[in-house]
Scaffold this motif. Sequence first.
Motif, PDB file in Angstrom:
ATOM      1  N   TYR A  86     -12.027  37.999 -31.785  1.00  9.22           N
ATOM      2  CA  TYR A  86     -11.936  37.785 -32.716  1.00  9.22           C
ATOM      3  C   TYR A  86     -10.083  38.003 -33.521  1.00  9.22           C
ATOM      4  CZ  TYR A  86     -11.430  38.203 -38.688  1.00  9.22           C
ATOM      5  OH  TYR A  86     -11.002  38.604 -39.422  1.00  9.22           O
TER       6      TYR A  86
ATOM      7  N   ILE B 257     -11.707  27.607 -36.274  1.00  8.96           N
ATOM      8  CA  ILE B 257     -12.161  28.231 -36.843  1.00  8.96           C
ATOM      9  C   ILE B 257     -13.435  27.991 -36.605  1.00  8.96           C
ATOM     10  CG2 ILE B 257     -13.106  27.139 -39.257  1.00  8.96           C
ATOM     11  CD1 ILE B 257     -10.411  26.641 -39.881  1.00  8.96           C
ATOM     12  N   ASP B 258     -13.635  26.862 -35.119  1.00 11.02           N
ATOM     13  CA  ASP B 258     -15.515  27.272 -34.891  1.00 11.02           C
ATOM     14  C   ASP B 258     -15.705  28.261 -34.194  1.00 11.02           C
ATOM     15  OD1 ASP B 258     -15.536  24.537 -35.939  1.00 11.02           O
ATOM     16  OD2 ASP B 258     -15.152  23.210 -34.044  1.00 11.02           O
TER      17      ASP B 258
ATOM     18  N   VAL C  51     -16.079  31.398 -36.075  1.00 10.42           N
ATOM     19  CA  VAL C  51     -18.146  30.998 -37.218  1.00 10.42           C
ATOM     20  C   VAL C  51     -19.019  31.779 -36.183  1.00 10.42           C
ATOM     21  CG1 VAL C  51     -19.118  29.864 -37.152  1.00 10.42           C
ATOM     22  CG2 VAL C  51     -17.644  29.351 -37.463  1.00 10.42           C
ATOM     23  N   GLU C  52     -17.966  31.400 -34.841  1.00  5.54           N
ATOM     24  CA  GLU C  52     -19.510  31.517 -33.771  1.00  5.54           C
ATOM     25  C   GLU C  52     -19.246  33.579 -33.351  1.00  5.54           C
ATOM     26  OE1 GLU C  52     -21.669  30.032 -31.810  1.00  5.54           O
ATOM     27  OE2 GLU C  52     -21.141  28.477 -32.925  1.00  5.54           O
TER      28      GLU C  52
ATOM     29  N   GLU D  30     -24.809  34.651 -39.286  1.00  2.00           N
ATOM     30  CA  GLU D  30     -24.882  33.906 -39.875  1.00  2.00           C
ATOM     31  C   GLU D  30     -25.337  35.111 -41.785  1.00  2.00           C
ATOM     32  OE1 GLU D  30     -28.486  31.793 -39.522  1.00  2.00           O
ATOM     33  OE2 GLU D  30     -28.203  31.469 -37.903  1.00  2.00           O
TER      34      GLU D  30
ATOM     35  N   ARG E 269     -22.155  33.524 -43.870  1.00  2.00           N
ATOM     36  CA  ARG E 269     -21.664  32.799 -42.899  1.00  2.00           C
ATOM     37  C   ARG E 269     -21.023  31.753 -43.949  1.00  2.00           C
ATOM     38  NH1 ARG E 269     -22.849  32.195 -37.114  1.00  2.00           N
ATOM     39  NH2 ARG E 269     -24.118  30.175 -37.887  1.00  2.00           N
ATOM     40  N   ASP E 270     -22.015  30.763 -43.879  1.00  2.00           N
ATOM     41  CA  ASP E 270     -21.438  29.251 -44.481  1.00  2.00           C
ATOM     42  C   ASP E 270     -20.950  29.089 -45.898  1.00  2.00           C
ATOM     43  OD1 ASP E 270     -23.046  27.350 -42.313  1.00  2.00           O
ATOM     44  OD2 ASP E 270     -24.556  27.799 -43.425  1.00  2.00           O
TER      45      ASP E 270
ATOM     46  N   PHE F 283     -17.161  30.725 -44.329  1.00  2.00           N
ATOM     47  CA  PHE F 283     -16.226  29.920 -43.978  1.00  2.00           C
ATOM     48  C   PHE F 283     -15.766  28.952 -44.860  1.00  2.00           C
ATOM     49  CE2 PHE F 283     -16.789  32.824 -40.635  1.00  2.00           C
ATOM     50  CZ  PHE F 283     -16.251  32.790 -40.203  1.00  2.00           C
TER      51      PHE F 283
ATOM     52  N   ARG G 169     -12.150  28.216 -44.853  1.00  2.00           N
ATOM     53  CA  ARG G 169     -11.212  27.073 -43.633  1.00  2.00           C
ATOM     54  C   ARG G 169     -10.428  26.577 -43.982  1.00  2.00           C
ATOM     55  NH1 ARG G 169     -14.160  24.351 -40.184  1.00  2.00           N
ATOM     56  NH2 ARG G 169     -16.026  25.233 -40.156  1.00  2.00           N
TER      57      ARG G 169
ATOM     58  N   ARG H 157     -21.849  40.721 -32.854  1.00  2.00           N
ATOM     59  CA  ARG H 157     -21.215  40.011 -33.861  1.00  2.00           C
ATOM     60  C   ARG H 157     -21.052  41.024 -35.212  1.00  2.00           C
ATOM     61  NH1 ARG H 157     -24.063  33.802 -34.020  1.00  2.00           N
ATOM     62  NH2 ARG H 157     -24.004  33.360 -32.229  1.00  2.00           N
TER      63      ARG H 157
END
Length: 449
Positions: free
Chosen positions: A333, A342-343, A346-347, A351, A367-368, A371, A375, A428
């Motif tokens: 992290y 950033i990608d 996200v992983e 979610e 999560r959406d 970010f 972002r 996660r």
Amino acid sequence: MAGTCRICGRPIEDGGGPGRAASYCSQACRQRAYRERKRPAGAPAGELVSDLGDRLRRLRLEPAVAFHADVEALSPRFGQLRRLAREARETMEPKETREAPEERAEPVGDEGAEFVTPAGVTNPRDGGFDTLVEAHRRELRAHCYRILGSYDEAEDLTQEAFLRAWRARDTLEDVGNPRAWLYKIATRVCLDFLRTHNRRPAPYEPVPGMDSGDGPPPPSLPWLQPFPDDQLPETPVSRHEPDEEAVAGETLELVFLTAIQQLPPRQRAAVILRDVAGWSAKETADLLGASQASANSAVQRGRSALREALPGPREDWSARPPSADDLALLQRYMEVVARADIDAMVELVREDAVLTMPPNPFWFTSRDALFAFVRPNLDPASPMFAGHWRHLPVRANGQVAVAGYLQRPGTSVFRAQLIDVLRIEEGRIAQITTFEPHLFEAFGLPMTL
């Protein structure tokens, strides 16, 4: 004269009253005798030194995350060794070599806190008050923090509890259990505070123009603050009757703090005393100043409400040290945030991740949504780019956490910006609680890098 003290050998003044002759000249000597009786046979200091030597020889300097974890594990051992050294010094130090009370303030515990002796008042060392305070300061601060959820307020009210105790120090000779006496005072101080402050969480309100996700709004606790792990008690509290416990004793996880803050103050205090601090049913009633039936009722109602407030499916909320996988995730992290990948970030996040930022009103439950907000601040090509990040690993509330430093565009210094406390589930990040940087000093962190 009634005789000489069994510990220091000084003469004991005969009060002239009925009853058994005194064996000790002061409460301090009585407590020292108690510690000697309770201390296990052998040389615990020697065993600690040997154990520390073995651990130091096994330190892993690489990878960095393992080095940090190994050093963190040494901290409680060094704390125990300091305590034994302090006791040894007190045993050998003649009382007449100590400073006069008017020459200095009286310490009440660690981290440089002071208990100032008011002018014209006798030294609180008489009767061993400072020894009593020092022995229980960390434990009581953690107790107050669990009730209040605020580090600053726990610190202030622990000091207020010691002030009340100091004013009543003349009664210590008649106190059978000084630890319970201090718990009672501290609990009442916290309940008095909660009577005049509305400290019940309410759901977060929607933020105009912001997508917070499609999950239900989490509870909002603007007063919530993190607690440094290195200020926890050096040894866990004793447990009594573990039947039907809703939680286990040493937990300070933020999800538990959030859940228990939803209980009414007396229920909250009853559950913490009974199921967290480990007092028996009768002791809990005595500490609350209530009948045993009333205290038991408060505990049962609090347990039921707490089970509903704690997220499933986890049943056991006892303190769990981070696993190697948790520490590896933390290291990953920090690395991906430092390079603004950033990608990759996200992983690492679930979610249904939840982010809150007490005392700020922003919150996210997916999560959406998270970010979409983050972002533009991380992307160097964005006009909203905040700057470059560096992080240091810390431990807060028994959880992995990071202290974030931000180098804003056009500057050369990384300045303290936030503390992120992470809850990890199934490999996660499930929850991020972001705090402002004013507690960096409490965590022993610099304000700039």
